[in-house]
Scaffold this motif. Structure first.
Motif, PDB file in Angstrom:
ATOM      1  N   LEU A  19       0.825  -1.212   0.000  1.00  0.00           N
ATOM      2  CA  LEU A  19       0.000   0.000   0.000  1.00  0.00           C
ATOM      3  C   LEU A  19       0.859   1.262   0.000  1.00  0.00           C
ATOM      4  CD1 LEU A  19      -2.860  -1.061   2.404  1.00  0.00           C
ATOM      5  CD2 LEU A  19      -2.997  -0.745  -0.071  1.00  0.00           C
ATOM      6  N   ARG A  20       1.984   1.235   0.675  1.00  0.00           N
ATOM      7  CA  ARG A  20       2.903   2.388   0.636  1.00  0.00           C
ATOM      8  C   ARG A  20       3.384   2.627  -0.790  1.00  0.00           C
ATOM      9  NH1 ARG A  20       5.487   0.321   5.808  1.00  0.00           N
ATOM     10  NH2 ARG A  20       4.635   1.667   7.417  1.00  0.00           N
ATOM     11  N   GLY A  21       3.709   1.544  -1.488  1.00  0.00           N
ATOM     12  CA  GLY A  21       4.137   1.667  -2.881  1.00  0.00           C
ATOM     13  C   GLY A  21       3.042   2.246  -3.752  1.00  0.00           C
ATOM     14  N   GLU A  22       1.815   1.799  -3.545  1.00  0.00           N
ATOM     15  CA  GLU A  22       0.692   2.320  -4.318  1.00  0.00           C
ATOM     16  C   GLU A  22       0.433   3.789  -3.995  1.00  0.00           C
ATOM     17  OE1 GLU A  22      -1.195   0.836  -6.818  1.00  0.00           O
ATOM     18  OE2 GLU A  22       0.485  -0.562  -6.688  1.00  0.00           O
ATOM     19  N   ALA A  23       0.540   4.174  -2.722  1.00  0.00           N
ATOM     20  CA  ALA A  23       0.362   5.580  -2.336  1.00  0.00           C
ATOM     21  C   ALA A  23       1.421   6.446  -3.011  1.00  0.00           C
ATOM     22  CB  ALA A  23       0.446   5.726  -0.819  1.00  0.00           C
ATOM     23  N   SER A  24       2.639   5.955  -3.053  1.00  0.00           N
ATOM     24  CA  SER A  24       3.723   6.695  -3.694  1.00  0.00           C
ATOM     25  C   SER A  24       3.447   6.867  -5.187  1.00  0.00           C
ATOM     26  CB  SER A  24       5.045   5.968  -3.474  1.00  0.00           C
ATOM     27  OG  SER A  24       6.094   6.652  -4.112  1.00  0.00           O
ATOM     28  N   ARG A  25       2.988   5.799  -5.827  1.00  0.00           N
ATOM     29  CA  ARG A  25       2.699   5.845  -7.263  1.00  0.00           C
ATOM     30  C   ARG A  25       1.583   6.846  -7.557  1.00  0.00           C
ATOM     31  NH1 ARG A  25      -1.105   4.051 -10.190  1.00  0.00           N
ATOM     32  NH2 ARG A  25      -2.046   2.790  -8.557  1.00  0.00           N
ATOM     33  N   ILE A  26       0.526   6.815  -6.757  1.00  0.00           N
ATOM     34  CA  ILE A  26      -0.598   7.732  -6.944  1.00  0.00           C
ATOM     35  C   ILE A  26      -0.142   9.176  -6.762  1.00  0.00           C
ATOM     36  CG2 ILE A  26      -2.789   8.505  -5.910  1.00  0.00           C
ATOM     37  CD1 ILE A  26      -3.312   5.467  -5.316  1.00  0.00           C
ATOM     38  N   ALA A  27       0.592   9.444  -5.685  1.00  0.00           N
ATOM     39  CA  ALA A  27       1.057  10.808  -5.402  1.00  0.00           C
ATOM     40  C   ALA A  27       2.008  11.305  -6.483  1.00  0.00           C
ATOM     41  CB  ALA A  27       1.723  10.867  -4.037  1.00  0.00           C
ATOM     42  N   LYS A  30       0.190  12.451  -9.536  1.00  0.00           N
ATOM     43  CA  LYS A  30      -0.523  13.718  -9.362  1.00  0.00           C
ATOM     44  C   LYS A  30       0.416  14.852  -8.950  1.00  0.00           C
ATOM     45  CE  LYS A  30      -4.992  11.687  -8.365  1.00  0.00           C
ATOM     46  NZ  LYS A  30      -5.590  12.065  -9.622  1.00  0.00           N
ATOM     47  N   GLN A  31       1.696  14.533  -8.823  1.00  0.00           N
ATOM     48  CA  GLN A  31       2.733  15.495  -8.425  1.00  0.00           C
ATOM     49  C   GLN A  31       2.375  16.209  -7.118  1.00  0.00           C
ATOM     50  OE1 GLN A  31       3.286  17.938 -11.918  1.00  0.00           O
ATOM     51  NE2 GLN A  31       4.611  16.414 -12.852  1.00  0.00           N
ATOM     52  N   ILE A  32       2.053  15.389  -6.115  1.00  0.00           N
ATOM     53  CA  ILE A  32       1.733  15.914  -4.782  1.00  0.00           C
ATOM     54  C   ILE A  32       2.543  15.146  -3.749  1.00  0.00           C
ATOM     55  CG2 ILE A  32      -0.618  16.609  -5.404  1.00  0.00           C
ATOM     56  CD1 ILE A  32      -1.523  14.015  -3.857  1.00  0.00           C
ATOM     57  N   ASN A  33       2.512  15.629  -2.525  1.00  0.00           N
ATOM     58  CA  ASN A  33       3.164  14.938  -1.413  1.00  0.00           C
ATOM     59  C   ASN A  33       2.173  14.018  -0.714  1.00  0.00           C
ATOM     60  OD1 ASN A  33       5.731  16.161  -1.634  1.00  0.00           O
ATOM     61  ND2 ASN A  33       4.953  17.978  -0.599  1.00  0.00           N
ATOM     62  N   TRP A  34       2.708  13.025  -0.048  1.00  0.00           N
ATOM     63  CA  TRP A  34       1.923  12.119   0.783  1.00  0.00           C
ATOM     64  C   TRP A  34       2.787  11.727   1.959  1.00  0.00           C
ATOM     65  CZ3 TRP A  34       2.822   6.870   1.857  1.00  0.00           C
ATOM     66  CH2 TRP A  34       3.934   6.332   1.238  1.00  0.00           C
ATOM     67  N   TRP A  35       2.176  11.203   3.024  1.00  0.00           N
ATOM     68  CA  TRP A  35       2.920  10.767   4.194  1.00  0.00           C
ATOM     69  C   TRP A  35       2.066   9.802   4.996  1.00  0.00           C
ATOM     70  CZ3 TRP A  35       0.753  15.399   3.267  1.00  0.00           C
ATOM     71  CH2 TRP A  35      -0.201  15.876   4.145  1.00  0.00           C
ATOM     72  N   CYS A  46      -1.928  10.056   4.343  1.00  0.00           N
ATOM     73  CA  CYS A  46      -2.431  11.393   4.050  1.00  0.00           C
ATOM     74  C   CYS A  46      -1.887  11.881   2.711  1.00  0.00           C
ATOM     75  CB  CYS A  46      -2.017  12.369   5.134  1.00  0.00           C
ATOM     76  SG  CYS A  46      -2.699  11.967   6.754  1.00  0.00           S
ATOM     77  N   PHE A  47      -2.738  12.582   1.988  1.00  0.00           N
ATOM     78  CA  PHE A  47      -2.401  13.131   0.677  1.00  0.00           C
ATOM     79  C   PHE A  47      -2.754  14.610   0.654  1.00  0.00           C
ATOM     80  CE2 PHE A  47      -3.425   8.691   0.253  1.00  0.00           C
ATOM     81  CZ  PHE A  47      -2.451   8.200  -0.595  1.00  0.00           C
ATOM     82  N   GLU A  48      -2.103  15.357  -0.228  1.00  0.00           N
ATOM     83  CA  GLU A  48      -2.405  16.780  -0.362  1.00  0.00           C
ATOM     84  C   GLU A  48      -3.612  17.029  -1.276  1.00  0.00           C
ATOM     85  OE1 GLU A  48       1.891  18.950   0.232  1.00  0.00           O
ATOM     86  OE2 GLU A  48       1.320  18.365  -1.796  1.00  0.00           O
ATOM     87  N   ASP A  49      -4.165  15.990  -1.852  1.00  0.00           N
ATOM     88  CA  ASP A  49      -5.221  16.130  -2.845  1.00  0.00           C
ATOM     89  C   ASP A  49      -6.347  15.135  -2.554  1.00  0.00           C
ATOM     90  OD1 ASP A  49      -6.010  17.062  -5.698  1.00  0.00           O
ATOM     91  OD2 ASP A  49      -6.026  14.865  -5.851  1.00  0.00           O
ATOM     92  N   ALA A  50      -7.581  15.598  -2.586  1.00  0.00           N
ATOM     93  CA  ALA A  50      -8.722  14.730  -2.286  1.00  0.00           C
ATOM     94  C   ALA A  50      -8.873  13.618  -3.330  1.00  0.00           C
ATOM     95  CB  ALA A  50     -10.002  15.559  -2.219  1.00  0.00           C
TER      96      ALA A  50
END
Length: 70
Positions: A19-27, A30-35, A46-50
């Motif tokens: 899931l961390r890998g998928e979150a990284s790929r999604i972010a 979309k050129q946003i940060n996640w953590w 958490c993501f910077e974009d809804a």
């Protein structure tokens, strides 16, 4: 952080790594940060974009992983 959009995920071990890998790929797409942060039960993603959060929720559903707004 302002404008954070978070989900609490109930996963551990390799599933959490996946899931961390998928979150990284999604972010990255979309050129946003996640953590991630620890939650009382689970891990908060958490993501910077809804829309990124929505995409991640669909990914969790696809993997059969429980998640909720957090």
């Amino acid at each position: 952080m302002p404008n954070e959009h978070c989900l609490i995920v109930h996963a551990a071990g390799k599933q959490l790594d996946l899931l961390r890998g998928e979150a990284s790929r999604i972010a990255k797409g979309k050129q946003i940060n996640w953590w991630t942060d620890r939650a009382d039960i689970g891990t908060r993603f958490c993501f910077e974009d809804a829309k990124a959060k929505e995409s991640f929720a669909l990914t969790c559903d696809g993997f059969g992983v429980r998640c909720r707004d957090g």
